[in-house]
Motif scaffolding. Structure first.
Motif, PDB file in Angstrom:
ATOM      1  N   GLU A  48       0.836  -1.212   0.000  1.00 33.77           N
ATOM      2  CA  GLU A  48       0.000   0.000   0.000  1.00 33.77           C
ATOM      3  C   GLU A  48       0.863   1.252   0.000  1.00 33.77           C
ATOM      4  N   ALA A  49       1.886   1.275   0.866  1.00 29.40           N
ATOM      5  CA  ALA A  49       2.693   2.479   1.017  1.00 29.40           C
ATOM      6  C   ALA A  49       3.568   2.722  -0.211  1.00 29.40           C
ATOM      7  N   LEU A  50       4.194   1.656  -0.691  1.00 25.22           N
ATOM      8  CA  LEU A  50       5.106   1.859  -1.812  1.00 25.22           C
ATOM      9  C   LEU A  50       4.353   2.261  -3.073  1.00 25.22           C
ATOM     10  N   ASN A  51       3.139   1.726  -3.234  1.00 23.44           N
ATOM     11  CA  ASN A  51       2.302   2.119  -4.367  1.00 23.44           C
ATOM     12  C   ASN A  51       2.060   3.621  -4.352  1.00 23.44           C
ATOM     13  N   GLU A  52       1.880   4.185  -3.160  1.00 22.59           N
ATOM     14  CA  GLU A  52       1.650   5.632  -3.075  1.00 22.59           C
ATOM     15  C   GLU A  52       2.930   6.393  -3.386  1.00 22.59           C
ATOM     16  N   VAL A  53       4.068   5.794  -3.032  1.00 22.46           N
ATOM     17  CA  VAL A  53       5.335   6.493  -3.253  1.00 22.46           C
ATOM     18  C   VAL A  53       5.714   6.465  -4.731  1.00 22.46           C
ATOM     19  N   SER A  54       5.651   5.257  -5.316  1.00 23.04           N
ATOM     20  CA  SER A  54       6.220   5.147  -6.658  1.00 23.04           C
ATOM     21  C   SER A  54       5.408   4.254  -7.575  1.00 23.04           C
ATOM     22  N   GLY A  55       4.206   3.952  -7.200  1.00 22.07           N
ATOM     23  CA  GLY A  55       3.390   3.125  -8.073  1.00 22.07           C
ATOM     24  C   GLY A  55       3.675   1.655  -7.868  1.00 22.07           C
ATOM     25  N   PRO A  56       2.856   0.804  -8.508  1.00 14.45           N
ATOM     26  CA  PRO A  56       2.893  -0.615  -8.192  1.00 14.45           C
ATOM     27  C   PRO A  56       4.068  -1.402  -8.786  1.00 14.45           C
ATOM     28  N   ASP A  57       4.319  -1.218 -10.035  1.00 16.75           N
ATOM     29  CA  ASP A  57       5.120  -2.233 -10.695  1.00 16.75           C
ATOM     30  C   ASP A  57       6.438  -1.698 -11.205  1.00 16.75           C
ATOM     31  N   ALA A  58       6.740  -0.462 -10.845  1.00 12.72           N
ATOM     32  CA  ALA A  58       8.000   0.091 -11.315  1.00 12.72           C
ATOM     33  C   ALA A  58       9.144  -0.649 -10.628  1.00 12.72           C
ATOM     34  N   THR A  59      10.286  -0.469 -11.155  1.00  7.97           N
ATOM     35  CA  THR A  59      11.447  -0.979 -10.457  1.00  7.97           C
ATOM     36  C   THR A  59      11.463  -0.289  -9.101  1.00  7.97           C
ATOM     37  N   PRO A  60      11.705  -1.025  -8.059  1.00  8.99           N
ATOM     38  CA  PRO A  60      11.635  -0.384  -6.753  1.00  8.99           C
ATOM     39  C   PRO A  60      12.619   0.776  -6.636  1.00  8.99           C
ATOM     40  N   PRO A  61      12.236   1.846  -5.957  1.00 14.77           N
ATOM     41  CA  PRO A  61      13.142   2.991  -5.793  1.00 14.77           C
ATOM     42  C   PRO A  61      14.369   2.576  -4.986  1.00 14.77           C
ATOM     43  N   THR A  62      15.327   3.434  -4.989  1.00 12.77           N
ATOM     44  CA  THR A  62      16.563   3.159  -4.272  1.00 12.77           C
ATOM     45  C   THR A  62      16.266   2.861  -2.804  1.00 12.77           C
TER      46      THR A  62
END
Lengths: 588, 934
Positions: free
Chosen positions: A454-468
């Motif tokens: 839930e949180a990461l989806n708000e930060v950078s969306g669902p399926d992108a490469t995870p942020p640093t």
């Protein structure tokens, strides 16, 4: 005469003596009764007994399934079979908050923690008196210090979760932070700290807990080798370091949520994702979730759980349908049933779904079969086994009103099966004792996975490469949750991961399914500001046709009626009358 | 006016002690004889009451004293003193709380408080039989209350038993037999009526019919009593009547320095159950023997023993369960038996009363109570005229044990099966396996033996002067009652009193008492406190201007004021810090499958010490007037105003919940209450030739107000209770039921409301109904109680009728299953009629409506009632006939009790609304018997 006189004299002497004895010595000792009460010194001067102040707090959080079900009735997930839920159907005023008990209970526990720290911990009292046990004693004393801080943080978390909210002028407030023992009168002058101050306070308490607690309880204690001192598996159930990390993640997610993060400050979501990430990493990376098993005591996914006596069958007695000699207390709603996808993971209203409204219970998500007793159900795990006679929740059926137990039935057409693993006793026997243990999960890994997604989806969306700094994407983590429901090939997850909003809805739905009947949904609905949008609660009326097929018609069971003020809950009305410094939440 | 300076207290305390001791020591000092003046014996018209705490002249008292003779009380059936006191004592309310045969089911209230019963002056509880009562004296004011210290907070019922006096030997024989039947039984539904109601409730909620029309027809015509039973359970289990017997023998008299009495009484009873094996069957034997012997001119010794032994056989399920099962099992639930042996139940109603009564086993209770008394009276008249010393000790023990065999008969459910031909057939399925109890169970341990010890004595000095009399008493009284629960404090009290009565010319009377009370419940300076009392009376009829009045025979005004200190009742000493342990014993489990441990030693604070905890003080003010006129009419009226100060509470309503649990608050002296009221007694008697008749009316009224109470400072004025009666019933104000016309304008109240739900009034006008709309809507304690006694005597015949009533209170029906109808369980026939207050039943529903069952005035009913409690029609054989026989007094009588009841309740007995529903019903009795003396 002389004789008589003598006698009298003797009598007089005796009398005199009696009175003397009674009045001079008797008066003082007669009133000093050695009462068999527990003296203060007996508790506070004993290394072991004094730690029982902390042990005693666990009692308040021990086995709260039935409390959780009460909160669940406030949502669109279920109803109680014997009474309506008045607060969910109509007006909810400031004087009626079913959770207002949290106020006194939490402050009581915070006070006990300080009682422990002041009267026991700070005196340097060892756990064990002998020199030889100093290592063990120190380890246990340190653990209790950590437990004390965790339990304090937990009480504060409950206060923040229930009473946090904006005041009349929109300032986001938490609860009055109490960091010590005050005079009894002073508690009526407390005022609320800001929401952020409260979050910081809880985080700080959890950091102290983390510093003093073992990450997990494992192994056996060996005093000779000096290993696992006070941290053996036998202590599972106590606060642990991982539990403190998990609570931090849960708190951060709560604080990042729309209801408490009105400006949608993305750094809050990032913090939430970070803290959940930390738990996942500390737990050994992104592991598969353990199978559903509500009687498994050593399930590593249960980060903090309490367990019940092995000879307790109250859950069975209250949840089983009538033909299994239960009271069928919890009736899950059609709304919740409909939230379960089909066997391929598609929502039942999706065009690709294999759902057939005439055969609503075939080909559904594995969790559906695990969580509910439904019409025709015969099994604890799947659609195709044979543990008991088919459940009859149709009109006139044995599991409905007027059936096997005439006054017991279901208002919605369903009974709750989740938490009941197996029919390991014959309910028709007289002595229906089960020996299955039951665990009550306070903090679980599923919750953390869902929070991360839930949180990461708000930060950078669902399926992108995870942020640093993040090792897994939101989709990766959610996939683990769905994989446990046997959704290994999951086209719908791929579809929903195309955009942030679909993914958000999917996470919310997964959260609803996975965490149903754990008391989470009500608070989730509030923090998402979704509570005003929930639909009226439906059930199903099942009619048995002459050809033994069934017809299904949805019926409205209870209205659901919430206002925007329900994003937050009212502070206890009586407390506000006594303490004029307390500000009530908006709308109450 | 309590003295708080330690030094003074200790000084006076020691002074009192030394006085007692010195006087005892100085008894033989002949020089004291010089102080002796004149004759100290009272005149014969004085009413002297010798008690264990002093000698009192009731004719010269400043206290209200109500006396009633045992002979009058014995016009009542049975052996229970409380039953005999019903409707006879002004201000005394006697209520039946349980009607189980052989059980003590009474509660009493005197001027709104709970009085202490003294038997011959000893606080032993009601260890007395009606048939040995000489007299009952009721003391209400501080004059006497203060002497008992802690026990005197709410008045005294002083019961004097027969015997112990010199006189010609008397033998009294009394026998009567009673035929008892229930006054009221709840109306139950037949099978078809029940099925119809269930269908209605189910249909209201949209669940459709639960019983088919065919089933209802089958219930009605009885065609298939196995599948469609219709069992009238009252008829099945209850006999119409039961019999009880009472016999007693009383011998007393005395001569030559020895007075004796021996009393023995037998009572038996049986239950209403019509199953022999399971019928209550019990008996008790009571005895009392007394002996007083003059050892010398100076010393008199006395001893008495009282014992009561009771045996009661009953089914293992308790008597109240019997009635609950009768009331709560619908007529269609199951047939009682299939064949000769199979007891049947169903899955909803899982108990079969017949199986319990016939085969559930027997539970036999054995209770014993013993009271031993010894005393010595020392008459020091010889040395100091008018001086007497008396000392006495008392031990009371009581305990109960029971032996039982708890059998469990097998129970079966009836299953509908289809046989191989597709035909319906019935099968029995085991629900409970039978189990025979092969051992005899036993309950009651030695530790349960209750004991009371008292030790007391007094020094009395009476002096009669030309114009005046003086009575002085100096007494001490020690009361010790060990608690049978080890963790609770005992009752340990010590009381000293110094009191003086002074009467001048029989016109002006003065009384003063100084009481010191000590109790283990307090510490330090508070352990012993002083409580003064003073009284004054004026007999106006002895003044010259009234002395020769033809109308006024007697007129007395009196007033008294006193403080009485009582202790708190609690499980611990409030002056100590105590901890409680084990709250989470075995409720929390740690570890996993193989390694588990329980946290079994949780501790938390139990009580926070308050050193300053102090006595609860009753300030009792009584004023009254006694008037007799025309030799026919007498009237007595007493007003009282009692402040109850310093009651103990945590006052948690005044503290924020944020301080944690209540346990963190110490107990403190805080609450103040006020009890005000009056009681009155009017007696008229006259005769027309041989026809003597009388009418007596007595009444009591009282109201207790919370003057200082701990309550949350609600902004809504009408919610505040300080200054209001403490028995206020707080609830919503109802406004009828919702109808089609007004349901549209329903304010938000408790969930969704429908037509037929109760509508409430929005008191604070905020357009919602919630707890802020509650107020006092009634009161729950009778304010008023009264009795009417009337009768006549003519040529040996007598008729005496006692009626009693209460008024001024409300009863809430909410929570009473007989009047609240919902769910798919039990219904009563009352579902088809309005509530006793005329309100209609709210909508029937399968679920319990939250809206309809909140406390409100909708469910309140005026609880007033009047009942003919006792009646006697007697015939005493003429004296001249008796003169020739050995008998001196022979009487035949017919008595009745609970013959008629007038109240708003048609179905149930308002005195105990559980009676007949979940408890034994109230009983009406007809009695035939005789008494004879010889």
């Amino acid at each position: 005469m002389a004789k008589k006189y003598k006698k009298m004299k003797l009598t007089n002497k005796v009398l005199t003596i009696i009175i003397l004895v009674l009045c001079l010595s008797g008066c003082s000792s007669f009133f000093d009764e050695e009462l068999q009460y527990t003296h203060e010194e007996e508790v506070l001067d004993s290394g072991r007994k004094s730690r029982a102040l902390i042990d005693d707090i666990y009692r308040d959080y021990s086995f709260r399934y039935f409390t959780d079900f009460g909160i669940e009735y406030l949502t669109d997930n279920s109803v109680l079979n014997s009474s309506e839920t008045n607060l969910a159907t109509g007006y909810w005023g400031p004087t009626s908050n079913p959770l207002s008990y949290v106020w006194q209970q939490s402050y009581n526990n915070i006070r006990v923690v300080y009682q422990y720290i002041d009267l026991v911990h700070n005196t340097g009292l060892p756990y064990l008196p002998s020199e030889g046990s100093a290592d063990l004693s120190d380890a246990i004393v340190q653990r209790y210090y950590g437990e004390a801080h965790f339990l304090k943080a937990w009480a504060e978390w409950e206060l923040l979760k229930v009473f946090g909210g904006p005041d009349e002028s929109g300032n986001m407030l938490g609860f009055p932070i109490v960091d010590g023992i005050l005079e009894n009168d002073a508690y009526a002058t407390l005022s609320r700290n800001t929401f952020d101050e409260c979050v910081d306070q809880i985080m700080a308490d959890l950091d102290v807990a983390i510093d003093n607690l073992p990450l997990i309880y494992t192994g056996t204690e060996d005093t000779d080798a000096g290993t696992n001192l006070g941290t053996a598996a036998a202590e599972t159930g106590r606060a642990s370091g991982l539990a403190a990390y998990a609570l931090k993640a849960k708190l951060a997610l709560f604080a990042a949520s729309p209801a408490f993060n009105p400006t949608n400050d993305l750094t809050k979501w990032e913090l939430a994702a970070n803290l959940a990430h930390e738990v996942i990493e500390l737990n050994g990376g992104l592991r598969s979730l353990q199978a559903y098993d509500f009687d498994r005591e050593n399930n590593p996914d249960h980060i903090w759980r309490m367990r019940n006596s092995r000879n307790d069958n109250s859950l069975e007695n209250r949840l089983y349908p009538p033909t299994l000699y239960g009271q069928g207390e919890v009736n899950p709603s059609q709304n919740l049933i409909d939230a379960f996808p089909d066997a391929n993971g598609y929502p039942i209203n999706n065009a690709s779904s294999s759902y057939d409204a005439n055969e609503p219970y075939t080909s559904r998500d594995a969790r559906f079969y695990k969580f509910f007793f439904y019409n025709g159900d015969q099994c604890f795990t799947s659609a195709t086994c044979n543990n008991y006679d088919p459940i009859e929740t149709f009109q006139g059926g044995l599991d409905n009103f007027g059936g096997f137990i005439p006054n017991e039935g279901t208002r919605t057409g369903y009974y709750l099966k989740k938490f009941l693993n197996n029919l390991n006793f014959n309910p028709s026997e007289e002595n229906r004792v089960t020996t299955l243990p039951k665990v009550y999960v306070q903090l679980g890994l599923t919750d953390i996975y869902l929070s991360y997604a839930e949180a990461l989806n708000e930060v950078s969306g669902p399926d992108a490469t995870p942020p640093t700094g993040f090792n897994f994407s939101a989709k990766d983590v959610l996939a683990r949750v769905r994989q446990r429901a046997s959704l290994f090939s999951d086209p719908y997850l791929d579809e929903a991961s195309m955009n942030q909003s679909d993914f958000r809805n999917l996470v919310k739905n997964e959260r609803r399914i996975e965490l149903c009947f754990t008391g989470e949904r009500f608070h989730d609905l509030r923090r998402w500001k979704d509570i005003t949008n929930i639909e009226n609660l439906n059930g199903v009326k099942i009619t048995k046709n002459p050809d033994d097929s069934f017809s299904y018609n949805n019926i409205e069971v209870e209205r659901r009626n919430y206002e925007t003020k329900n994003y937050y809950l009212p502070l206890p009305y009586d407390e506000l009358q006594l303490n004029k410094n307390l500000k009530q939440n908006q709308g109450w | 006016m309590k003295l708080t300076i330690t030094e003074i207290k200790i000084f006076i305390f020691c002074l009192l002690n030394m006085l007692v001791i010195n006087i005892c020591v100085a008894q033989n000092n002949t020089s004291l004889n010089a102080l002796a003046v004149q004759d100290s014996l009272p005149k014969s018209n004085d009413e002297i009451l010798t008690t264990p705490f002093g000698i009192f002249n009731l004719s010269k008292t400043t206290a209200p004293v109500f006396r009633i003779s045992g002979d009058v009380l014995r016009q009542t059936p049975g052996d229970h003193v409380y039953n005999a006191l019903r409707g006879r004592v002004p201000g005394l309310r006697v209520t039946r709380t349980s009607n189980t045969p052989g059980a003590d089911g009474y509660s009493i209230s005197l001027n709104g408080g709970s009085p202490t019963v003294l038997v011959d002056g000893y606080p032993v509880g009601l260890q007395v039989d009606l048939r040995e009562v000489e007299e009952v004296i009721v003391f209400t004011d501080a004059t006497f209350n203060s002497i008992l210290g802690n026990l005197g907070d709410n008045g005294l019922i002083y019961i004097v038993t027969k015997g112990g006096k010199l006189g010609k030997p008397t033998v009294e024989v009394n026998y009567h037999s009673a035929l008892n039947s229930a006054t009221r039984l709840p109306r139950l539904l037949s099978a078809s009526e029940y099925a119809t109601v269930i269908n209605q409730a189910s249909n209201n909620d949209g669940f459709g019919d639960i019983y088919s029309p065919e089933a209802i027809a089958a219930y009605n015509n009885g065609s298939d009593p196995i599948r469609f039973p219709n069992v009238d359970r009252q008829e099945a289990y209850l006999a119409g009547t039961s019999i009880s017997n009472y016999a007693s023998l009383n011998v007393y008299g005395g001569q030559d320095n020895v007075a004796y009495s021996a009393f023995v009484a037998y009572s038996d009873w049986e239950g209403l159950e019509n199953v022999d094996e399971g019928k209550i069957d019990g008996r008790n034997i009571t005895f009392r023997t007394k002996i007083n012997a003059k050892v010398s001119d100076i010393i008199e010794a006395r001893a008495s023993i009282y014992g009561k032994f009771r045996e009661n056989k009953r089914p293992v399920i308790g008597p109240n369960d019997t009635f609950s099962l009768i009331s709560n099992t619908p007529a269609n639930a199951f047939p009682l038996k299939v064949g000769d042996t199979a007891y049947v139940v169903n899955n909803q109603f899982r108990s079969n009363l017949l199986s319990e009564l016939e085969a559930g086993g027997i539970y036999t209770e054995y209770d014993a109570a013993l009271v031993f008394n010894i005393g010595i009276d020392v008459n020091l008249n010889k040395y100091i005229p008018g001086l007497r010393y008396s000392t006495h000790g008392m031990i009371r023990t009581s305990n109960g044990k029971a032996l039982f065999t708890n059998n469990r008969p097998g129970l079966y459910t009836i299953e509908n099966l289809q046989d191989s031909d597709g035909q319906d057939s019935l099968a029995l399925k085991v629900q409970t396996f039978d189990a025979l109890d092969l051992t005899v169970g036993r309950s009651g341990a030695d530790a349960d033996i209750r004991k009371t010890f008292t030790y007391g004595g007094y020094l009395n000095y009476s002096k009669k002067m030309n114009q005046s009399t003086l009575d002085l008493n100096l007494n001490h009284f020690l009361f010790y009652e060990p608690n049978i629960n080890a963790s609770q404090p005992d009752n340990r009290n010590l009381t000293f009193n110094l009191n003086a009565s002074y009467a001048l010319k029989d016109k002006y009377m003065f009384y003063a008492n100084l009481n010191t009370s000590s109790s283990s419940k307090f510490i330090g300076n508070n352990r012993t406190s002083f409580f003064p009392t003073a009284g004054i009376a004026w007999v106006a009829s002895n003044e010259n201007f009234l002395k020769n009045s033809k109308t006024i025979d007697f007129l007395k005004f009196r007033a008294s004021y006193g403080e009485i200190g009582t202790e708190y009742t609690a499980e611990t000493f409030y002056y100590l810090n105590t901890w409680s342990g084990g709250l989470n014993n075995n409720t929390i489990y740690l570890g996993n499958a193989n390694t588990t441990q329980t946290l079994d030693f949780g501790y938390r604070i139990g009580n926070i010490a308050n050193d300053a905890i102090d006595w609860i003080v009753y300030d009792q003010f009584f004023a009254g007037v006694q008037l007799s006129m025309l030799k026919k009419l007498s009237l007595e009226v007493n007003y009282f105003n009692i402040d109850i100060n310093n009651q103990v509470t945590k006052a948690s309503a005044l503290f924020a919940d944020a301080l944690g649990g209540d346990a963190f608050l110490p107990q403190m002296n805080f609450t103040k209450r006020n009890n005000q009221g009056f009681n009155a007694n009017l007696m008229f008697n006259d005769n027309i030739g041989d026809f003597k008749y009388y009418l007596n009316v007595n009444a009591g009224y009282n109201k207790i107000t919370g003057e200082t109470i701990a309550e949350i400072p609600y902004p809504d004025e009408y919610r505040l209770q300080q200054g209001d009666p403490e028995d206020n019933f707080i609830g919503y104000v109802s406004d009828g039921l919702f109808t089609a016309e007004n349901i549209g304008s329903a304010l938000p109240q408790f969930g969704d409301v429908q037509i037929g739900d109760i509508k409430y009034v929005d008191l604070n006008g905020d357009n919602v109904i919630d707890s802020r709309d509650r107020r006092a809507v009634g009161n729950t304690t009778p304010r008023f109680n009264y009795g009417v006694n009337l009768g006549f005597e003519y040529k040996g015949f007598n008729l005496d009728v006692v009626g009693m009533g209460v008024g001024g209170y409300d009863v809430s029906l909410s929570g009473r299953s007989y009047y609240t109808h919902y769910g798919l369980g039990t219904y009563f026939a009352s579902v088809d009629s309005n509530l006793p207050n005329g309100n209609a039943n709210p909508r029937l529903s399968t679920t319990q409506s939250i809206n309809n069952y909140v406390n409100s005035d909708y469910w309140l009913v005026d609880g007033s009632y009047f009942r003919i409690s006792n009646l006697e029609l007697g015939y005493t054989l003429p004296k001249n006939l008796m003169d020739k026989s050995i008998f001196s007094n022979v009487k035949l009588f017919l008595r009745g009790s609970n013959l008629a009841l007038f109240s708003k309740f048609d179905d149930l007995d308002i005195e105990d609304l559980s009676a007949g529903v979940s408890e034994y019903p109230m009983m009406k009795s007809f009695v035939l018997g005789f008494s004879m003396d010889f």
